[in-house]
Design an enzyme around this catalytic site. Sequence first.
Site, mmCIF file in Angstrom:
data_model
loop_
_atom_site.group_PDB
_atom_site.id
_atom_site.type_symbol
_atom_site.label_atom_id
_atom_site.label_comp_id
_atom_site.label_asym_id
_atom_site.label_seq_id
_atom_site.Cartn_x
_atom_site.Cartn_y
_atom_site.Cartn_z
ATOM 1 N N ASP A 69 28.762 52.771 47.658
ATOM 2 C CA ASP A 69 29.819 52.271 48.535
ATOM 3 C C ASP A 69 30.563 51.099 47.918
ATOM 4 O OD1 ASP A 69 28.826 54.233 50.062
ATOM 5 O OD2 ASP A 69 27.887 52.926 51.540
ATOM 6 N N GLU B 11 17.367 55.349 49.823
ATOM 7 C CA GLU B 11 16.728 54.199 49.107
ATOM 8 C C GLU B 11 15.294 53.948 49.577
ATOM 9 O OE1 GLU B 11 19.838 54.244 50.344
ATOM 10 O OE2 GLU B 11 20.635 54.550 48.332
ATOM 11 N N ASP C 101 22.164 61.123 50.522
ATOM 12 C CA ASP C 101 22.610 59.748 50.739
ATOM 13 C C ASP C 101 21.508 58.986 51.479
ATOM 14 O OD1 ASP C 101 24.460 57.681 50.674
ATOM 15 O OD2 ASP C 101 25.467 58.291 52.515
HETATM 16 C C1 NAG Z 1 26.966 48.273 47.408
HETATM 17 C C2 NAG Z 1 28.103 47.952 46.539
HETATM 18 O O1 NAG Z 1 28.819 47.009 46.752
HETATM 19 N N1 NAG Z 1 28.223 48.819 45.566
HETATM 20 C C3 NAG Z 1 29.086 48.850 44.482
HETATM 21 C C4 NAG Z 1 30.365 49.613 44.663
HETATM 22 O O2 NAG Z 1 30.805 49.849 43.396
HETATM 23 C C5 NAG Z 1 31.112 48.736 42.667
HETATM 24 C C6 NAG Z 1 31.748 49.168 41.394
HETATM 25 O O3 NAG Z 1 31.753 50.524 41.216
HETATM 26 C C7 NAG Z 1 29.938 47.810 42.516
HETATM 27 O O4 NAG Z 1 30.277 46.650 41.880
HETATM 28 C C8 NAG Z 1 29.375 47.521 43.846
HETATM 29 O O5 NAG Z 1 28.251 46.749 43.714
#
Ligand code: NAG
Length: 847
Positions: A552, A427, A424
């Site tokens: 997330d 990035e 995790d």
């Molecule tokens: C960081 C964030 O908001 N991540 C993603 C979480 O998951 C959804 C859908 O699975 C995304 O739309 C979000 O951007």
Amino acid sequence: MAFKFILAALSATAALAQLSEPATQCRGYRATNVVQGDSYLSADLVLIANCSVFSKDVEKLKLLVEYQTDTRLHVLIEDADEQVYQIQDRVLPRPKSQNTPANKAALKFNFTQNPFTFKVIRASNGDILFDTSSSPLNFESQYVRLRTNLPQNPYLYGLGEHSDDFRLPTVGYTRTLWNADGAFLPTRSNLYGSHPVYFEHRGNSGTHGVFLLNANGMDVRIDQTDSGQQYLEYNTLGGVLDLYFLAGPEPASVSKQYAEVVGLPAAMPYWTFGFHQCKYGWPNIDHVAEVVANYSAAGIPLETVWGDIDYMDAHRDFTVDPNRFPLDKVRALVDSLHSNNQHYIQILDPGISRNGSYGPYARGEQKGAFLRVADGSDYRGMQWAGQVVWPDWFSPAAQDWWTSEIQAFYDPKTGIDVDGLWNDMNEVSNFCGDTNCFNSQSTAASLPRRPVSRYTRRASPAPKLGLPGRDLFNPKYRINNHLGAIYASTLWTNITNADGSRQYDTHNLYGSMMASASRAALLARRPNKRPFVLTRSSFAGVGRAAAHWFGDNASTWEHYRTSIRQMLAFAAMHAVPMVGSDVCGFNGVAEQYMCARWALLGAFQPFYRNHADITAPDQEFYRWPIVAAAARKAIDVRYRLLDYIYTAVWRASVDGTPAINPLWFWYPGDEATWTVQTQWGLGDSLLISPVVDENSTSVTFYLPKDVWYDFWTGEKVVSAGETKTMGTLDFTDIPVHIRGGSILALRSKSANTTAELRKQNFALTVAPGSDGTAKGFLYLDDGESLDVGNAKSEITFKWDGSVLTAEGTFGYHTDLVIESVTVLGQGEAKKALAKPLSLSKGFTFRP
Ligand SMILES: CC(=O)N[C@H]1CO[C@H](CO)[C@@H](O)[C@@H]1O
Ligand SMILES: *[C@@H]1O[C@H](CO)[C@@H](O)[C@H](O)[C@H]1NC(C)=O
Ligand SMILES: *[C@@H]1O[C@H](CO)[C@@H](O)[C@H](O)[C@H]1NC(C)=O
Ligand SMILES: *[C@@H]1O[C@H](CO)[C@@H](O)[C@H](O)[C@H]1NC(C)=O
Ligand SMILES: *[C@@H]1O[C@H](CO)[C@@H](O)[C@H](O)[C@H]1NC(C)=O
Ligand SMILES: *[C@@H]1O[C@H](CO)[C@@H](O)[C@H](O)[C@H]1NC(C)=O
Ligand SMILES: *[C@@H]1O[C@H](CO)[C@@H](O)[C@H](O)[C@H]1NC(C)=O
Ligand SMILES: *[C@@H]1O[C@H](CO)[C@@H](O)[C@H](O)[C@H]1NC(C)=O
């Protein structure tokens, strides 16, 4: 797991559309010294006039065009001196050219000499797939631009990772590729991974793919000029133009051709297809044991339980909290899980606590495993563990150190016998929002001093490791990173890696490299066992090393829907078949009816894990009767179908065949399928059409022209290409259709673990197509060996209308049999067989 307080860095002012039209003085390059071979073409490209829009022009370029295979055309435009950064071959090994004669290739390269522009043309029908003629090429030290004209209203897909519509917008759209941590992000944000490949679908005239093998930060702009000309334009912060054109023409062929370039995804262990439960914020090991017991008591099969950073002492990798997660108790839980055929996975973050009395840091420091600043001292930042350093994956010392820490901490005899690893925050996520966090302070006295002389920096960079003399912090062209500057909340972009390359160029590779290092460490630990690594950050080709979850997300219906298109893109277009969302959502409060629906949706994702944030209420499936009921049904059907799902993901690892199919992959000529993003094909034969709206008990979905069978009732549905509405759907229901022409090999009964499941016999479901025939495929092996040799069975079942045959290879020894055969659509119920059919050899059977 989570992102914290760096939203402050979020800058709404990131430069968008800084440049809508090429600067007028830019005239591009002139091609000279053109050499044309049978299967290649090369030329020199010379700058026509100084242009320097954002940085210095690179005056001399080289062009190499290779007809690599009959379906793959490679176009490389690099600087003549080969100084500009190119992705290291060991990070992404390139496929070799098979030197197809140009006149035999599916794609033609056509160009003009002055100025140099080129077209890629589909030979069979003359379709122009790529055409740079309307705009000069810019190739500068810190800005590279290439624009292609496209037909009006193109159907474009890919360019992950994002949460935008599956079919990408065609006007005013910018896709930024710069790996970044985040949460609660609006659509159009850059997310954790970068996959610079797009698929373009042109209906019956074919589908093709375009992959730009470039790791630099970039904005890909899709828009129209004032005069209405549609285009796609790459705007990168550097690197070379290393383009792979993939001819298809079938959509799934493009997926396979892409996997040939970036590498085939890793085969997954059988058990990883079981149901996983995780939670950030489980207070102690007894609580985790209770979760396991409560799943069992609720009759919901739990295959794997996960440890988020809670298990650690002060959030440090390779430690356990002595009070909340004492080693002996963690070991006892792992033993008990293993004795029940269940599994355990732990998280490892790349941020290593910079504390001299912390062994992993001291040892890594000793070996020279960490990233350093110019004076040779540690590059420091902030992560869960406080002040941290980060491994330099370009240093062989980092792999060495990582492998030995993993082997020691996860030693089955003395440590925690994990079954897989989770990476995790890779990035990289840095809680230091800017450059001034620690690195201006003097080195803490308590820390070991490393002789600076051990850190040798190259005087002049080796070939392809990056042009000197660039502004590595604030390039004039600003990509639309949602975190603002490219160095914000990550590693400084001027950091030099062990091989002399810079984070400016390699940032997007960090997560994938960590996942590869984790995979290598697991392999060193158990040489012939298939490793399982889950990674948040990714780059093209990451599927070779790891599975991916969508990070997330939130417990909302919007993210529930988004997860479907993210799965479609990763599995079908990015060669990462083992994917899924955090079921029931990570952030925020999961509402029970939504969670029930998500439990059902998740069962038809390749990777199926329920996970939530520390601030979110507990959301294990057993906590609500309605969710428990949905989960029992969902897991029951998933497990009966497990070999079907396993076979699909295994096939992806062999030749790149997508394990998840967008509906248009199956019906490329049917325009109604081209924008479908809330249904998906699982494997070759199952169409999943879940409820997608809050509180709804029905779903409206598209059924292409074909013969279908309701998976649950066996009822035959002949569609003329119709939009159907199904209701009333209970909160334990999810519509699933079998595509006519398929044979499914299911386990006849489910089980509470995948190990138990593997003891169950099979039942075949034959779903004849409009011509009355059907076909299906089953792959069997031990489910865990890296190399199974000949101990595998690849069985093809065929139904010709009256006779069922099985043929193929039968190297996997098994006493399991086919207990029953059901032929759908003939008004007949399931046929238990008086004499079961063997799975260890071919057969012919007339029901
Ligand atoms: C960081 C964030 O908001 N991540 C993603 C979480 O998951 C959804 C859908 O699975 C995304 O739309 C979000 O951007
Ligand atoms: C660009 O400018 C540099 C110096 O300013 C000059 O040496 C070079 O010849 C110019 N190149 C072209 C193609 O005009
Ligand atoms: C390819 O280029 C040549 C000239 O270089 C031109 O005559 C020909 O028409 C082009 N073909 C296509 C399909 O554009
Ligand atoms: C497990 O179930 C028991 C009995 O219902 C309950 O009291 C306990 O809180 C549950 N624990 C967890 C961690 O779910
Ligand atoms: C699965 O079922 C078997 C037999 O009923 C039982 O012995 C075992 O403990 C169960 N395992 C789990 C993980 O619930
Ligand atoms: C370093 O870690 C030790 C325990 O491992 C702790 O006692 C000490 O306070 C830490 N030092 C710093 C500067 O955080
Ligand atoms: C990166 O930039 C910072 C700030 O300007 C500077 O202090 C540091 O020496 C640079 N690091 C390297 C490795 O060049
Ligand atoms: C769904 O139902 C809940 C509870 O009845 C209600 O509060 C909510 O507003 C409903 N949502 C929608 C979109 O109708």
